[in-house]
Design a protein around this motif. Sequence first.
Motif, PDB file in Angstrom:
ATOM      1  N   ASN A 286      25.584  39.394  45.901  1.00  0.00           N
ATOM      2  CA  ASN A 286      24.951  37.852  45.442  1.00  0.00           C
ATOM      3  C   ASN A 286      23.330  37.580  46.090  1.00  0.00           C
ATOM      4  OD1 ASN A 286      26.418  37.223  44.235  1.00  0.00           O
ATOM      5  ND2 ASN A 286      28.136  35.939  45.848  1.00  0.00           N
ATOM      6  N   ARG A 287      22.824  37.769  46.983  1.00  0.00           N
ATOM      7  CA  ARG A 287      21.905  37.962  48.345  1.00  0.00           C
ATOM      8  C   ARG A 287      20.574  38.647  46.833  1.00  0.00           C
ATOM      9  NH1 ARG A 287      20.129  39.078  53.819  1.00  0.00           N
ATOM     10  NH2 ARG A 287      18.240  39.503  53.572  1.00  0.00           N
ATOM     11  N   PHE A 288      20.818  39.883  46.504  1.00  0.00           N
ATOM     12  CA  PHE A 288      20.082  40.394  45.967  1.00  0.00           C
ATOM     13  C   PHE A 288      19.832  39.325  44.329  1.00  0.00           C
ATOM     14  CE2 PHE A 288      20.918  43.447  48.918  1.00  0.00           C
ATOM     15  CZ  PHE A 288      19.724  43.512  49.364  1.00  0.00           C
ATOM     16  N   LYS A 289      21.101  39.169  43.601  1.00  0.00           N
ATOM     17  CA  LYS A 289      20.717  38.465  42.695  1.00  0.00           C
ATOM     18  C   LYS A 289      20.137  37.528  42.714  1.00  0.00           C
ATOM     19  CE  LYS A 289      23.691  35.363  39.720  1.00  0.00           C
ATOM     20  NZ  LYS A 289      25.336  35.067  39.456  1.00  0.00           N
ATOM     21  N   GLN A 290      20.153  36.493  44.082  1.00  0.00           N
ATOM     22  CA  GLN A 290      18.988  35.463  44.219  1.00  0.00           C
ATOM     23  C   GLN A 290      18.047  35.409  44.531  1.00  0.00           C
ATOM     24  OE1 GLN A 290      21.357  33.158  47.612  1.00  0.00           O
ATOM     25  NE2 GLN A 290      20.367  31.441  46.628  1.00  0.00           N
ATOM     26  N   GLU A 291      17.433  36.792  45.415  1.00  0.00           N
ATOM     27  CA  GLU A 291      16.103  37.769  44.697  1.00  0.00           C
ATOM     28  C   GLU A 291      15.261  37.768  44.126  1.00  0.00           C
ATOM     29  OE1 GLU A 291      15.712  40.521  47.723  1.00  0.00           O
ATOM     30  OE2 GLU A 291      17.007  38.814  49.475  1.00  0.00           O
ATOM     31  N   GLY A 292      16.018  37.832  42.333  1.00  0.00           N
ATOM     32  CA  GLY A 292      15.438  38.202  41.152  1.00  0.00           C
ATOM     33  C   GLY A 292      16.010  39.412  40.645  1.00  0.00           C
ATOM     34  N   MET A 293      17.165  40.288  41.023  1.00  0.00           N
ATOM     35  CA  MET A 293      17.472  41.447  40.897  1.00  0.00           C
ATOM     36  C   MET A 293      18.006  41.448  39.604  1.00  0.00           C
ATOM     37  SD  MET A 293      18.413  44.521  43.228  1.00  0.00           S
ATOM     38  CE  MET A 293      17.264  45.078  44.401  1.00  0.00           C
ATOM     39  N   ALA A 294      17.962  42.597  38.696  1.00  0.00           N
ATOM     40  CA  ALA A 294      18.728  42.804  37.326  1.00  0.00           C
ATOM     41  C   ALA A 294      19.763  43.352  38.137  1.00  0.00           C
ATOM     42  CB  ALA A 294      17.297  42.603  36.331  1.00  0.00           C
ATOM     43  N   ILE A 295      21.263  43.123  38.136  1.00  0.00           N
ATOM     44  CA  ILE A 295      22.570  44.010  38.314  1.00  0.00           C
ATOM     45  C   ILE A 295      23.283  44.381  37.060  1.00  0.00           C
ATOM     46  CG2 ILE A 295      24.056  43.584  40.028  1.00  0.00           C
ATOM     47  CD1 ILE A 295      22.790  42.152  41.722  1.00  0.00           C
ATOM     48  N   ILE A 296      23.748  45.848  36.995  1.00  0.00           N
ATOM     49  CA  ILE A 296      24.897  45.511  36.414  1.00  0.00           C
ATOM     50  C   ILE A 296      25.890  46.258  37.200  1.00  0.00           C
ATOM     51  CG2 ILE A 296      25.901  47.333  34.039  1.00  0.00           C
ATOM     52  CD1 ILE A 296      23.002  47.552  33.038  1.00  0.00           C
ATOM     53  N   LEU A 297      27.034  46.008  36.451  1.00  0.00           N
ATOM     54  CA  LEU A 297      28.575  46.296  37.665  1.00  0.00           C
ATOM     55  C   LEU A 297      29.451  46.623  36.482  1.00  0.00           C
ATOM     56  CD1 LEU A 297      30.297  45.609  39.731  1.00  0.00           C
ATOM     57  CD2 LEU A 297      30.846  43.453  38.540  1.00  0.00           C
ATOM     58  N   VAL A 298      29.451  47.685  36.901  1.00  0.00           N
ATOM     59  CA  VAL A 298      30.243  48.577  36.008  1.00  0.00           C
ATOM     60  C   VAL A 298      31.625  48.407  36.862  1.00  0.00           C
ATOM     61  CG1 VAL A 298      31.666  50.484  34.758  1.00  0.00           C
ATOM     62  CG2 VAL A 298      28.594  50.143  34.938  1.00  0.00           C
ATOM     63  N   SER A 299      32.974  48.354  36.099  1.00  0.00           N
ATOM     64  CA  SER A 299      34.164  47.757  36.976  1.00  0.00           C
ATOM     65  C   SER A 299      35.341  47.903  36.256  1.00  0.00           C
ATOM     66  CB  SER A 299      34.390  46.729  37.916  1.00  0.00           C
ATOM     67  OG  SER A 299      35.045  46.807  39.038  1.00  0.00           O
ATOM     68  N   SER A 300      36.612  48.443  36.480  1.00  0.00           N
ATOM     69  CA  SER A 300      38.092  48.657  36.142  1.00  0.00           C
ATOM     70  C   SER A 300      39.073  47.457  36.664  1.00  0.00           C
ATOM     71  CB  SER A 300      38.328  49.663  36.668  1.00  0.00           C
ATOM     72  OG  SER A 300      37.917  51.095  35.739  1.00  0.00           O
ATOM     73  N   ASP A 301      38.549  46.610  37.601  1.00  0.00           N
ATOM     74  CA  ASP A 301      39.036  45.739  38.387  1.00  0.00           C
ATOM     75  C   ASP A 301      38.572  44.140  37.149  1.00  0.00           C
ATOM     76  OD1 ASP A 301      40.057  43.520  40.257  1.00  0.00           O
ATOM     77  OD2 ASP A 301      39.242  44.785  41.646  1.00  0.00           O
ATOM     78  N   MET A 302      39.167  43.696  36.214  1.00  0.00           N
ATOM     79  CA  MET A 302      38.986  42.616  35.666  1.00  0.00           C
ATOM     80  C   MET A 302      38.165  41.505  36.570  1.00  0.00           C
ATOM     81  SD  MET A 302      41.408  42.213  31.930  1.00  0.00           S
ATOM     82  CE  MET A 302      41.362  44.160  31.459  1.00  0.00           C
ATOM     83  N   PRO A 303      39.416  41.244  37.541  1.00  0.00           N
ATOM     84  CA  PRO A 303      39.465  40.106  38.813  1.00  0.00           C
ATOM     85  C   PRO A 303      37.820  40.292  38.912  1.00  0.00           C
ATOM     86  CG  PRO A 303      41.828  40.515  39.186  1.00  0.00           C
ATOM     87  CD  PRO A 303      40.819  41.517  37.687  1.00  0.00           C
ATOM     88  N   GLU A 304      37.753  41.611  39.545  1.00  0.00           N
ATOM     89  CA  GLU A 304      36.345  41.062  39.916  1.00  0.00           C
ATOM     90  C   GLU A 304      35.258  41.237  38.347  1.00  0.00           C
ATOM     91  OE1 GLU A 304      35.129  44.311  43.128  1.00  0.00           O
ATOM     92  OE2 GLU A 304      34.771  45.753  40.880  1.00  0.00           O
ATOM     93  N   VAL A 305      35.300  41.677  37.939  1.00  0.00           N
ATOM     94  CA  VAL A 305      34.171  41.305  37.265  1.00  0.00           C
ATOM     95  C   VAL A 305      34.448  39.908  36.107  1.00  0.00           C
ATOM     96  CG1 VAL A 305      34.159  41.707  34.136  1.00  0.00           C
ATOM     97  CG2 VAL A 305      34.507  44.014  35.896  1.00  0.00           C
ATOM     98  N   LEU A 306      35.372  39.247  36.225  1.00  0.00           N
ATOM     99  CA  LEU A 306      35.729  37.916  36.112  1.00  0.00           C
ATOM    100  C   LEU A 306      35.254  37.110  37.391  1.00  0.00           C
ATOM    101  CD1 LEU A 306      38.382  37.340  34.666  1.00  0.00           C
ATOM    102  CD2 LEU A 306      36.549  37.219  33.252  1.00  0.00           C
ATOM    103  N   GLY A 307      35.122  37.409  38.225  1.00  0.00           N
ATOM    104  CA  GLY A 307      33.795  37.395  39.384  1.00  0.00           C
ATOM    105  C   GLY A 307      32.919  37.109  39.497  1.00  0.00           C
ATOM    106  N   ILE A 308      32.897  37.984  39.674  1.00  0.00           N
ATOM    107  CA  ILE A 308      31.136  37.993  40.133  1.00  0.00           C
ATOM    108  C   ILE A 308      30.483  37.660  39.181  1.00  0.00           C
ATOM    109  CG2 ILE A 308      31.896  38.022  42.484  1.00  0.00           C
ATOM    110  CD1 ILE A 308      30.571  41.149  41.558  1.00  0.00           C
ATOM    111  N   SER A 309      30.576  38.424  38.146  1.00  0.00           N
ATOM    112  CA  SER A 309      29.399  39.000  36.145  1.00  0.00           C
ATOM    113  C   SER A 309      28.688  37.112  35.923  1.00  0.00           C
ATOM    114  CB  SER A 309      29.713  39.146  35.229  1.00  0.00           C
ATOM    115  OG  SER A 309      30.686  40.775  36.049  1.00  0.00           O
TER     116      SER A 309
END
Length: 500
Positions: free
Chosen positions: A438-461
């Motif tokens: 989140n810190r790097f997102k706030q600084e404007g970085m573009a982030i791709i998150l690959v995850s098999s954990d659905m709550p994780e994908v839903l929680g921070i994407s």
Amino acid sequence: MEPILSLSGIDKAFPGVKALDQAGLNVYPGQVMALMGENGAGKSTMMKVLTGIYQADAGEIRYRGRPCHFKGPRDSQQAGIGIIHQELNLLNELTIAENIFLGREPVNAFGKIDWTRLYADAQVLLDRLQIRQSPKTRVGDLSIGAQQMVEIAKALSFKADVIIMDEPTDALTDTETRALFRVIEELRADGCGIVYISHRLKEIFEICDRVTILRDGKWIGEDAVSDIDEDRLIEMMVGRKLDEQYPRIRVPQGAEVLKVKDLSGTGINGVSFSLHEGEILGFSGLMGAGRTELVKTLYGALPRTGGQVWLAGKPYAANSPQQGLAAGIAYISEDRKGDGLVLDLSVKINMSLSALAQLSRGPQLDHQAERGAVDEFISLFKIRTPGREQLIGNLSGGNQQKVAIAKGLMTRPKVLILDEPTRGVDVGAKKEIYQLINRFKQEGMAIILVSSDMPEVLGISDRIMVMHEGCIAGEFNATAATQEQLLAAAVGQTQQEEDA
């Protein structure tokens, strides 16, 4: 009920760190004992003491009511204690059957290996675990998940009275996990005592009878799973309450950084999407859907056969990871041991390895700048290490993962790709990783998150792309999507859904 195995007052110290401090554990016949704690709490060290890989500095091990001392893994195996290690211990050039019975091959009357019996015995174990591969398959040709199942088959082959499972489902599909749970039920019915180490809290409440908590190498408590809830379990593990497991932040969407149109290659076909500054784009899907193949193609680790990509408004193509890094794309692999880290080198060298160009003055590495950058990330990421010169192989899995992520960030990328960034990481370290993302997102970085954990994908994407058989099967606004919608798209039951 008397325990079949007990450890009490166990101490174990390494240079600069006390890994176990009066730690203890009881294992009961016919029960599954969860062993829980943050990364670095001492779980794996305790199991290595139990199986004779490490020798305790103090304390006692009692097995079947008698004090015992194992000089090495062979001693503990012969006594009836088996272990499925978190790190794979397989030889890629040998077959499944040869790996399962390595050093214990059946022999005929002439003292030669009885290959017919070897393959037949291996097939029995594969059938029990519902593994479809032939026992003659070369292990190096298997996926990480399939290799994990071979490790499990290997442990079962010892017919042990106590089996230790260290993160056994870490790389398994849902189907493979169900097969493992069915075997655990059989072992429990046979009176086998099982130690189950996992960071997946859902599994603990599904398969375990009791739970033992370690924190900072110390025994915190033992409870029946039926007497404890998830919030209390987390609080005992981390020593504090975690109010919000997935800390989402809202950041205004910036300029388009990455545009992908009809990208095709190994395991992917006609994939299109865009990614913006200050955005986390999640990729979900079943194992084999093409998520890792997609990001490796973007990074340059796999060849592109079609399509176009633009990075920061300019045409982009990478034929190697070096080209991907140089262009501004950093990839953090799902296999940190195989692709991401060199375990025999220090934290400092591992962290700075990809950023040597940024840390050099002309042809010379600026050692002062390197030390400063590494120390800054150690502090920022709260990496538990005696110092930057510590061998990374001596760190816990969660701290190794933090180093792997820092390694990518040190290159100051335009796009950061995180492939299963919290696999094998405890709940406390997970939240720290999310906060860093989140810190790097706030600084404007573009982030791709690959995850098999659905709550994780839903929680921070912010947005989620679901893949099915190498194609995009759905696109969702993360704040409006549900696990049921993601799963339906992952199995190919829905058409692409536009953002709400």
